[in-house]
Motif scaffolding. Structure first.
Motif, PDB file in Angstrom:
ATOM      1  N   GLY A  69       1.299   1.478   0.937  1.00 25.48           N
ATOM      2  CA  GLY A  69       1.253   0.078   0.551  1.00 25.48           C
ATOM      3  C   GLY A  69       1.763  -0.835   1.657  1.00 25.48           C
ATOM      4  O   GLY A  69       1.125  -1.842   2.010  1.00 25.48           O
ATOM      5  N   VAL A  72      -0.724  -0.597   4.751  1.00 25.67           N
ATOM      6  CA  VAL A  72      -1.964  -1.364   4.581  1.00 25.67           C
ATOM      7  C   VAL A  72      -1.705  -2.847   4.802  1.00 25.67           C
ATOM      8  O   VAL A  72      -2.476  -3.538   5.479  1.00 25.67           O
ATOM      9  CB  VAL A  72      -2.566  -1.125   3.174  1.00 25.67           C
ATOM     10  N   ARG A  73      -0.607  -3.326   4.243  1.00 23.96           N
ATOM     11  CA  ARG A  73      -0.291  -4.750   4.367  1.00 23.96           C
ATOM     12  C   ARG A  73      -0.002  -5.141   5.816  1.00 23.96           C
ATOM     13  O   ARG A  73      -0.409  -6.207   6.281  1.00 23.96           O
ATOM     14  CB  ARG A  73       0.908  -5.091   3.484  1.00 23.96           C
ATOM     15  N   ALA A  77      -6.272  -1.853   6.201  1.00 19.49           N
ATOM     16  CA  ALA A  77      -6.723  -0.577   5.644  1.00 19.49           C
ATOM     17  C   ALA A  77      -7.561   0.232   6.631  1.00 19.49           C
ATOM     18  O   ALA A  77      -7.453   1.464   6.681  1.00 19.49           O
ATOM     19  CB  ALA A  77      -7.515  -0.833   4.360  1.00 19.49           C
ATOM     20  N   SER A 122      -9.104   2.537  -1.306  1.00 21.32           N
ATOM     21  CA  SER A 122      -9.055   1.835  -2.591  1.00 21.32           C
ATOM     22  C   SER A 122      -8.819   0.347  -2.386  1.00 21.32           C
ATOM     23  O   SER A 122      -9.394  -0.497  -3.079  1.00 21.32           O
ATOM     24  CB  SER A 122      -7.944   2.422  -3.477  1.00 21.32           C
ATOM     25  N   HIS A 123      -7.959   0.012  -1.429  1.00 20.32           N
ATOM     26  CA  HIS A 123      -7.712  -1.396  -1.099  1.00 20.32           C
ATOM     27  C   HIS A 123      -9.010  -2.066  -0.658  1.00 20.32           C
ATOM     28  O   HIS A 123      -9.351  -3.167  -1.115  1.00 20.32           O
ATOM     29  CB  HIS A 123      -6.662  -1.488   0.004  1.00 20.32           C
ATOM     30  N   ARG A 194      -4.443  -8.445   6.542  1.00 19.49           N
ATOM     31  CA  ARG A 194      -3.163  -7.840   6.911  1.00 19.49           C
ATOM     32  C   ARG A 194      -2.143  -8.920   7.268  1.00 19.49           C
ATOM     33  O   ARG A 194      -2.494 -10.038   7.649  1.00 19.49           O
ATOM     34  CB  ARG A 194      -3.347  -6.880   8.096  1.00 19.49           C
ATOM     35  N   ALA A 335      -7.012   1.078  -9.629  1.00 22.50           N
ATOM     36  CA  ALA A 335      -7.267  -0.163  -8.894  1.00 22.50           C
ATOM     37  C   ALA A 335      -7.480  -1.333  -9.842  1.00 22.50           C
ATOM     38  O   ALA A 335      -7.035  -2.460  -9.578  1.00 22.50           O
ATOM     39  CB  ALA A 335      -8.491   0.015  -7.991  1.00 22.50           C
ATOM     40  N   ALA A 343      -3.809  -3.032  -5.067  1.00 20.42           N
ATOM     41  CA  ALA A 343      -4.534  -1.799  -5.390  1.00 20.42           C
ATOM     42  C   ALA A 343      -4.084  -0.650  -4.501  1.00 20.42           C
ATOM     43  O   ALA A 343      -3.928   0.490  -4.958  1.00 20.42           O
ATOM     44  CB  ALA A 343      -6.039  -2.023  -5.253  1.00 20.42           C
ATOM     45  N   GLY A 344      -3.871  -0.929  -3.208  1.00 19.93           N
ATOM     46  CA  GLY A 344      -3.437   0.117  -2.286  1.00 19.93           C
ATOM     47  C   GLY A 344      -2.051   0.642  -2.633  1.00 19.93           C
ATOM     48  O   GLY A 344      -1.800   1.847  -2.610  1.00 19.93           O
ATOM     49  N   THR A 345      -1.144  -0.276  -2.968  1.00 20.67           N
ATOM     50  CA  THR A 345       0.220   0.117  -3.335  1.00 20.67           C
ATOM     51  C   THR A 345       0.222   0.953  -4.602  1.00 20.67           C
ATOM     52  O   THR A 345       0.867   2.007  -4.678  1.00 20.67           O
ATOM     53  CB  THR A 345       1.096  -1.130  -3.528  1.00 20.67           C
ATOM     54  N   THR A 347      -2.265   2.646  -5.880  1.00 23.38           N
ATOM     55  CA  THR A 347      -2.930   3.923  -5.630  1.00 23.38           C
ATOM     56  C   THR A 347      -1.994   4.887  -4.911  1.00 23.38           C
ATOM     57  O   THR A 347      -1.957   6.083  -5.227  1.00 23.38           O
ATOM     58  CB  THR A 347      -4.208   3.707  -4.796  1.00 23.38           C
TER      59      THR A 347
END
Length: 403
Positions: A69, A72-73, A77, A122-123, A194, A335, A343-345, A347
């Motif tokens: 998470g 990605v941020r 991604a 997923s993100h 990002r 998601a 969604a990434g976090t 997941t």
């Protein structure tokens, strides 16, 4: 000027890249197990150490999924996916050293590369995919896992026999590097959300897990995935041994059965995503899959030496379609339930629970089978947690009105 955020409408381009990346990291994870006898002989160690290799891989995957998470941020991604491929390539390079002490950190690095790939994709797919198509798209992307397994099984053993195990590892390493280049064109257009200054905090490692545990529906899905992933690995890890040692199948026929289970997984992931989107919804589809896993486990455990080759292959496809076909529906549901932009976090947190199932359920299966004196008995008993999942999900559907 502010960079544009990726929009819906670019679904198939993103899907193609993320599918290729998923297949490559899956192939990286499964290449050593696919050539385990030759690989172990090269290092002069017992094949049983393959279990330690798998534990190290998924330990790295758990850690990386919890970090995903924040990563990605901060990096985006696509960039994180490229980094995952590079970690896998570096890990494979270490496994080529003539020492088990290099293979161990290599396995962990492969896991670090594998872990963030699904949260990152997923993100991307949560942003670019219309809601009515999410189950199918996520399921297609997740076919990368059995596709990677099929590629590892089809390519690595022949290469190892003809040119040695190092040649097989080198080919997969090169494929991972090529896939890094494949993702580069999407970096400029799909990493614009990002936040480069995002701090990386050790305390943030538990944030994805806390997010999942604080949300009842996410917590239920993650718990279900713990069992599902365990059933999936019990099918993949023990089927060949079971058919060969207890049902007198030759190794080639047993290996074909495992390949057919992977084929079933590819078909199942696409089919169940479509069913969830168009007919049943995620929760009802997962209930159906729980029941099919239980039925597949029992049918597999009750096979006798008189079972025909055709029946065993058909059962392998059906069991694989359920035991390996649930992932896309599950990830699309995670998601969908995640808070906006997380969604990434979510997941990553959910997958950390999923990967614990990979570590613990097959080990418990082995212990139970040893105590019962039969892998067949282990498969029959494996139906119990699958049935429990069906009960839990059905209760949630009735009480909470979940989709």
């Amino acid at each position: 000027m502010t960079a544009a955020t990726p929009k819906q409408g670019d679904t198939w381009r993103v899907l193609g890249v993320t599918l290729a990346i998923q297949a490559m990291v899956s192939m990286a994870v499964l290449t050593i197990p696919a050539i385990a006898p030759a690989f172990a002989e090269r290092l002069h160690v017992p094949v049983s150490l393959l279990g330690v290799f798998v534990v190290l891989v998924y330990s790295g995957a758990i850690l990386a999924s919890l970090m995903s998470g924040q990563l990605v941020r901060r990096f985006g991604a696509i960039r994180l996916s490229q980094a995952g491929l590079l970690f896998c390539a570096t890990g494979l390079l270490l496994t080529m050293a003539p020492s088990v002490w290099a293979v161990a950190p290599g396995a962990f690095l492969i896991g670090l590369g594998y872990g963030p790939i699904t949260p990152a994709s997923s993100h991307l797919l949560a942003i670019s995919t219309p809601a009515h198509r999410a189950g199918l798209v996520f399921s297609i992307k997740q076919t990368g896992v059995p596709v990677g397994g099929m590629l590892a099984g089809a390519i690595a053993p022949p290469l190892a026999l003809q040119a040695g195990p190092l040649a097989a590892v080198a080919v997969v390493l090169a494929a991972c590097l090529i896939c890094v280049l494949l993702g580069q064109p999407l970096h400029a257009t799909h990493d614009t959300d990002r936040v480069p200054g995002t701090p990386m905090r050790i305390g943030g490692l538990l944030r994805p897990l806390r997010l999942v545990l604080a949300h009842a529906a996410l917590r239920r899905l993650a718990t279900t995935s713990f069992v599902f992933s365990g059933v999936q690995l019990c099918l993949a890890a023990y089927l060949v041994t079971y058919l060969h040692t207890e049902l007198a199948f030759d190794l080639i026929s047993a290996g074909i059965a495992l390949s057919m289970a992977q084929v079933g997984g590819v078909i199942g992931r696409i089919m169940w995503g479509y069913v969830a989107d168009r007919f049943l919804g995620a929760t009802r589809t997962l209930i159906t899959l729980s029941l099919l896993m239980a039925g597949g486990s029992i049918a597999t455990g009750l096979l006798g030496e008189q079972a025909s080759f055709v029946w065993v292959m058909a059962l392998a496809v059906a069991f694989g379609a359920a035991a390996t076909g649930w992932n896309g529906v599950y990830l699309a549901a995670v998601a969908r339930l995640a808070p906006e932009g997380m969604a990434g976090t979510a997941t990553g947190g959910a997958l950390s629970v999923t990967f614990f199932g990979v570590l613990l359920v097959p080990a418990a299966f082995g212990l139970v089978s040893d105590a019962a004196g039969s892998l067949g008995a282990g498969y029959v008993l494996l139906a119990l947690p699958a049935l429990l999942c069906a009960v839990v999900l059905l209760r949630a559907l009735k009480l909470g009105g979940e989709r």
